[in-house]
Design a protein around this motif. Structure first.
Motif, PDB file in Angstrom:
ATOM      1  N   PHE A   1       0.851  -1.186   0.000  1.00  0.00           N
ATOM      2  CA  PHE A   1       0.000   0.000   0.000  1.00  0.00           C
ATOM      3  C   PHE A   1       0.887   1.236   0.000  1.00  0.00           C
ATOM      4  N   PRO A   2       0.368   2.344  -0.557  1.00  0.00           N
ATOM      5  CA  PRO A   2       1.180   3.568  -0.594  1.00  0.00           C
ATOM      6  C   PRO A   2       1.450   4.108   0.804  1.00  0.00           C
ATOM      7  N   GLY A   3       2.404   5.002   0.853  1.00  0.00           N
ATOM      8  CA  GLY A   3       2.818   5.564   2.132  1.00  0.00           C
ATOM      9  C   GLY A   3       1.747   6.373   2.846  1.00  0.00           C
ATOM     10  N   ARG A   4       0.644   6.651   2.151  1.00  0.00           N
ATOM     11  CA  ARG A   4      -0.466   7.366   2.811  1.00  0.00           C
ATOM     12  C   ARG A   4      -1.058   6.526   3.948  1.00  0.00           C
ATOM     13  N   PHE A   5      -0.819   5.234   3.872  1.00  0.00           N
ATOM     14  CA  PHE A   5      -1.320   4.324   4.898  1.00  0.00           C
ATOM     15  C   PHE A   5      -0.198   4.080   5.911  1.00  0.00           C
ATOM     16  N   SER A   6      -0.488   4.359   7.143  1.00  0.00           N
ATOM     17  CA  SER A   6       0.514   4.150   8.180  1.00  0.00           C
ATOM     18  C   SER A   6      -0.175   3.621   9.437  1.00  0.00           C
ATOM     19  N   GLY A   7       0.625   3.143  10.350  1.00  0.00           N
ATOM     20  CA  GLY A   7       0.056   2.622  11.575  1.00  0.00           C
ATOM     21  C   GLY A   7       1.034   2.709  12.708  1.00  0.00           C
ATOM     22  N   ARG A   8       0.548   2.356  13.868  1.00  0.00           N
ATOM     23  CA  ARG A   8       1.428   2.253  15.022  1.00  0.00           C
ATOM     24  C   ARG A   8       0.762   1.383  16.074  1.00  0.00           C
ATOM     25  N   GLN A   9       1.581   0.955  17.008  1.00  0.00           N
ATOM     26  CA  GLN A   9       1.056   0.142  18.104  1.00  0.00           C
ATOM     27  C   GLN A   9       1.601   0.696  19.408  1.00  0.00           C
ATOM     28  N   PHE A  10       0.763   0.706  20.399  1.00  0.00           N
ATOM     29  CA  PHE A  10       1.125   1.251  21.694  1.00  0.00           C
ATOM     30  C   PHE A  10       1.569   0.140  22.648  1.00  0.00           C
ATOM     31  N   SER A  11       2.090   0.538  23.772  1.00  0.00           N
ATOM     32  CA  SER A  11       2.635  -0.446  24.721  1.00  0.00           C
ATOM     33  C   SER A  11       1.550  -1.380  25.262  1.00  0.00           C
ATOM     34  N   ASN A  12       0.302  -0.968  25.216  1.00  0.00           N
ATOM     35  CA  ASN A  12      -0.779  -1.852  25.680  1.00  0.00           C
ATOM     36  C   ASN A  12      -1.345  -2.699  24.533  1.00  0.00           C
TER      37      ASN A  12
ATOM     38  N   ARG B   1      -2.730  -1.849  21.870  1.00  0.00           N
ATOM     39  CA  ARG B   1      -3.719  -1.163  21.022  1.00  0.00           C
ATOM     40  C   ARG B   1      -3.020  -0.598  19.802  1.00  0.00           C
ATOM     41  N   SER B   2      -3.748  -0.580  18.697  1.00  0.00           N
ATOM     42  CA  SER B   2      -3.127  -0.126  17.454  1.00  0.00           C
ATOM     43  C   SER B   2      -4.009   0.898  16.763  1.00  0.00           C
ATOM     44  N   GLU B   3      -3.386   1.768  16.042  1.00  0.00           N
ATOM     45  CA  GLU B   3      -4.090   2.734  15.205  1.00  0.00           C
ATOM     46  C   GLU B   3      -3.540   2.655  13.791  1.00  0.00           C
ATOM     47  N   MET B   4      -4.404   2.915  12.850  1.00  0.00           N
ATOM     48  CA  MET B   4      -3.930   3.105  11.485  1.00  0.00           C
ATOM     49  C   MET B   4      -4.437   4.452  10.977  1.00  0.00           C
ATOM     50  N   ASN B   5      -3.638   5.072  10.172  1.00  0.00           N
ATOM     51  CA  ASN B   5      -3.944   6.396   9.661  1.00  0.00           C
ATOM     52  C   ASN B   5      -3.876   6.382   8.135  1.00  0.00           C
TER      53      ASN B   5
END
Lengths: 114, 111
Positions: free
Chosen positions: A60-71, A73-77
């Motif tokens: 997927f293009p770089g417009r799609f990103s994500g991260r994960q937290f220490s608990n 939980r994850s987010e995608m942007n």
């Protein structure tokens, strides 16, 4: 145990905007994967996070990103939304993402881009 | 490249038996999984085959032949609630065990 939860469940955005989706995995699960699903298509893999590190990334293009937290939980942007980004975004968790592990899916976030 | 092929749609009659095939082409193969997804719902796990042979779970069975890069899901005594999409997925050991998914087979069950 509570299942995988995703918020929001539905979202309407316009082209050019950005969006952040959230996923809370099953308690104790450290691997979170994100998928995009459009009608008639299989699940297109976006990325996988394990212990706050991106372990795998799809095409997927770089417009799609994500991260994960220490608990875990994850987010995608998704930035600069395009009409083609309209889809169901699914999050799945597993204990460690190992080869025999089942993935448990959340209900998904349905994104509509106008 | 990595790819999975499965029929896009299968139609069967309530009470009958249906088989959904899946052929794959991946490197570093590590197991074939099957998931079910009802319209508007999330995929749920059905079965996993890591070795050749048949795995049975109630009315559902799954088969794998690694030498043929082929597997199938067998659904017996079909019920209307089995109407759903069925996805095969393969773990690719060369991609950190990433799950590679087929496009899904829509199972239509008629009374």
């Amino acid at each position: 145990k509570a299942g995988v939860t995703q918020t929001p469940r539905y979202l309407i955005k316009t082209r050019g905007q950005q969006v952040t989706l959230s996923c809370s995995p099953i308690s104790g699960h450290r691997s979170v994967s994100w998928y995009q699903q459009t009608p008639g298509q299989g699940l297109q893999f976006l990325f996988e996070y394990f212990s706050e590190t991106q372990r795998n990334k799809g095409n997927f293009p770089g417009r799609f990103s994500g991260r994960q937290f220490s608990n875990s939980r994850s987010e995608m942007n998704v930035s600069t939304l395009e009409l083609g980004d309209s889809a169901l975004y699914l999050c799945a968790s597993s204990f460690e993402g190992g080869r025999q592990e089942t993935q448990y899916f959340g209900p998904g976030t349905r994104l509509l881009v106008l | 490249g990595q790819s999975l092929e499965q029929p896009s749609e299968v139609t069967a009659v309530e009470g009958a038996i249906v088989q959904i095939n899946c052929t794959y082409q991946t490197s570093g193969f590590y197991g074939l999984s099957w998931y079910q997804q009802h319209d508007g719902g999330a995929p749920t796990f059905l079965s996993y085959n890591g070795l050749d042979g048949l795995e049975e779970t109630g009315r559902f069975s799954s088969f794998l032949s690694r030498s043929d890069s082929y597997g199938y899901l067998l659904l017996q005594e079909l019920q209307m609630k089995d109407s759903a999409s069925y996805f095969c997925a393969v773990r690719d050991g060369d991609s950190n065990y990433q799950l590679i998914w087929g496009a899904g087979t829509k199972l239509i069950i008629k009374p």
